[in-house]
Design a protein around this motif. Structure first.
Motif, PDB file in Angstrom:
ATOM      1  N   ALA A 170      17.649  60.329 111.970  1.00  0.00           N
ATOM      2  CA  ALA A 170      17.376  61.147 110.784  1.00  0.00           C
ATOM      3  C   ALA A 170      16.365  62.224 111.134  1.00  0.00           C
ATOM      4  O   ALA A 170      15.435  61.996 111.906  1.00  0.00           O
ATOM      5  CB  ALA A 170      16.839  60.280 109.653  1.00  0.00           C
ATOM      6  N   VAL A 171      16.577  63.386 110.561  1.00  0.00           N
ATOM      7  CA  VAL A 171      15.600  64.470 110.646  1.00  0.00           C
ATOM      8  C   VAL A 171      14.855  64.459 109.323  1.00  0.00           C
ATOM      9  O   VAL A 171      15.458  64.534 108.253  1.00  0.00           O
ATOM     10  CB  VAL A 171      16.297  65.832 110.880  1.00  0.00           C
ATOM     11  N   LEU A 172      13.544  64.338 109.392  1.00  0.00           N
ATOM     12  CA  LEU A 172      12.728  64.176 108.192  1.00  0.00           C
ATOM     13  C   LEU A 172      12.053  65.481 107.811  1.00  0.00           C
ATOM     14  O   LEU A 172      11.674  66.256 108.689  1.00  0.00           O
ATOM     15  CB  LEU A 172      11.663  63.106 108.436  1.00  0.00           C
ATOM     16  N   ASP A 173      11.876  65.701 106.511  1.00  0.00           N
ATOM     17  CA  ASP A 173      11.104  66.876 106.109  1.00  0.00           C
ATOM     18  C   ASP A 173       9.615  66.576 106.341  1.00  0.00           C
ATOM     19  O   ASP A 173       9.219  65.422 106.531  1.00  0.00           O
ATOM     20  CB  ASP A 173      11.392  67.281 104.661  1.00  0.00           C
ATOM     21  N   ASP A 174       8.805  67.627 106.360  1.00  0.00           N
ATOM     22  CA  ASP A 174       7.394  67.479 106.732  1.00  0.00           C
ATOM     23  C   ASP A 174       6.646  66.505 105.829  1.00  0.00           C
ATOM     24  O   ASP A 174       5.855  65.690 106.306  1.00  0.00           O
ATOM     25  CB  ASP A 174       6.702  68.848 106.715  1.00  0.00           C
ATOM     26  N   ALA A 175       6.884  66.568 104.528  1.00  0.00           N
ATOM     27  CA  ALA A 175       6.157  65.700 103.588  1.00  0.00           C
ATOM     28  C   ALA A 175       6.484  64.230 103.843  1.00  0.00           C
ATOM     29  O   ALA A 175       5.590  63.378 103.874  1.00  0.00           O
ATOM     30  CB  ALA A 175       6.502  66.079 102.153  1.00  0.00           C
ATOM     31  N   GLU A 176       7.757  63.927 104.056  1.00  0.00           N
ATOM     32  CA  GLU A 176       8.149  62.534 104.294  1.00  0.00           C
ATOM     33  C   GLU A 176       7.613  62.030 105.627  1.00  0.00           C
ATOM     34  O   GLU A 176       7.119  60.908 105.729  1.00  0.00           O
ATOM     35  CB  GLU A 176       9.668  62.406 104.252  1.00  0.00           C
ATOM     36  N   TYR A 177       7.689  62.865 106.666  1.00  0.00           N
ATOM     37  CA  TYR A 177       7.190  62.479 107.988  1.00  0.00           C
ATOM     38  C   TYR A 177       5.688  62.200 107.929  1.00  0.00           C
ATOM     39  O   TYR A 177       5.218  61.185 108.438  1.00  0.00           O
ATOM     40  CB  TYR A 177       7.497  63.583 109.004  1.00  0.00           C
ATOM     41  N   ASN A 178       4.923  63.086 107.276  1.00  0.00           N
ATOM     42  CA  ASN A 178       3.474  62.882 107.175  1.00  0.00           C
ATOM     43  C   ASN A 178       3.140  61.648 106.348  1.00  0.00           C
ATOM     44  O   ASN A 178       2.188  60.936 106.645  1.00  0.00           O
ATOM     45  CB  ASN A 178       2.800  64.118 106.589  1.00  0.00           C
ATOM     46  N   ARG A 179       3.921  61.381 105.306  1.00  0.00           N
ATOM     47  CA  ARG A 179       3.669  60.199 104.480  1.00  0.00           C
ATOM     48  C   ARG A 179       3.894  58.928 105.288  1.00  0.00           C
ATOM     49  O   ARG A 179       3.102  57.997 105.245  1.00  0.00           O
ATOM     50  CB  ARG A 179       4.592  60.190 103.261  1.00  0.00           C
ATOM     51  N   ILE A 180       4.945  58.898 106.076  1.00  0.00           N
ATOM     52  CA  ILE A 180       5.277  57.696 106.842  1.00  0.00           C
ATOM     53  C   ILE A 180       4.351  57.516 108.038  1.00  0.00           C
ATOM     54  O   ILE A 180       3.789  56.441 108.251  1.00  0.00           O
ATOM     55  CB  ILE A 180       6.747  57.740 107.309  1.00  0.00           C
ATOM     56  N   VAL A 181       4.165  58.560 108.822  1.00  0.00           N
ATOM     57  CA  VAL A 181       3.424  58.440 110.075  1.00  0.00           C
ATOM     58  C   VAL A 181       1.911  58.460 109.870  1.00  0.00           C
ATOM     59  O   VAL A 181       1.187  57.655 110.445  1.00  0.00           O
ATOM     60  CB  VAL A 181       3.858  59.552 111.061  1.00  0.00           C
TER      61      VAL A 181
END
Length: 165
Positions: free
Chosen positions: A80-91
């Protein structure tokens, strides 16, 4: 030939056509998603690892899995390619506020009552000492000390040698 006997075969062929068509659509969507990756994009691999895209090549992609740590993966390993907001929330945990829940750093909340800061007292009839013995269902006279068993074996062995002579 009877049309009723052909009906199951027609249904089977139609189902296979629909399954193949939906699988091809999924593959095309995944290929398009992978082609839209750019350096700096957050991704999740099919193995569940989160990383940032550093470089793109024809069939491979260089991922930064930790600061300064790079790994080369096949493009088909990107799930999956994640948008910036989702990636920052998860990582990074940005924006994680789970209904204001507070997780204690220690187990003190397990020994406190709901409305006070005073620990819960043990029942008066229970033995609360750390040295309390646990009844395992054995009686004291049933259990021989370890040394007594060893002495008994040596006596039996000596008796057996005496009888043999």
């Amino acid at each position: 030939m009877n049309p009723v006997t052909l009906l199951p075969f027609i249904v089977l062929i139609g189902a296979m056509f629909l399954m193949t068509r939906s699988a091809k659509k999924k593959q095309a969507a995944a290929a398009q998603m992978r082609n839209e990756m750019q350096p700096g994009t957050g991704v999740r691999t099919i193995g569940g690892m989160y990383a940032t895209v550093k470089e793109l090549h024809d069939d491979t992609v260089v991922l930064e899995i930790a600061p300064g740590v790079h790994a080369i993966y096949g493009k088909n390993a990107i799930g999956a390619v994640l948008d910036d907001a989702e990636y920052n929330r998860i990582v990074h945990g940005d924006g994680d506020d789970i209904d204001g829940a507070i997780v204690p750093d220690d187990a003190s909340s397990l020994t406190e009552t709901a409305g006070s800061d005073k620990p819960v007292e043990a029942d008066a009839d229970e033995d609360s000492s750390d040295d309390a013995k646990i009844d395992l269902g054995k009686k004291a006279d049933d259990v021989e000390p370890k040394d007594a068993k060893a002495d008994k074996k040596s006596e039996d062995k000596a008796d057996g040698e005496a009888d043999a002579k």
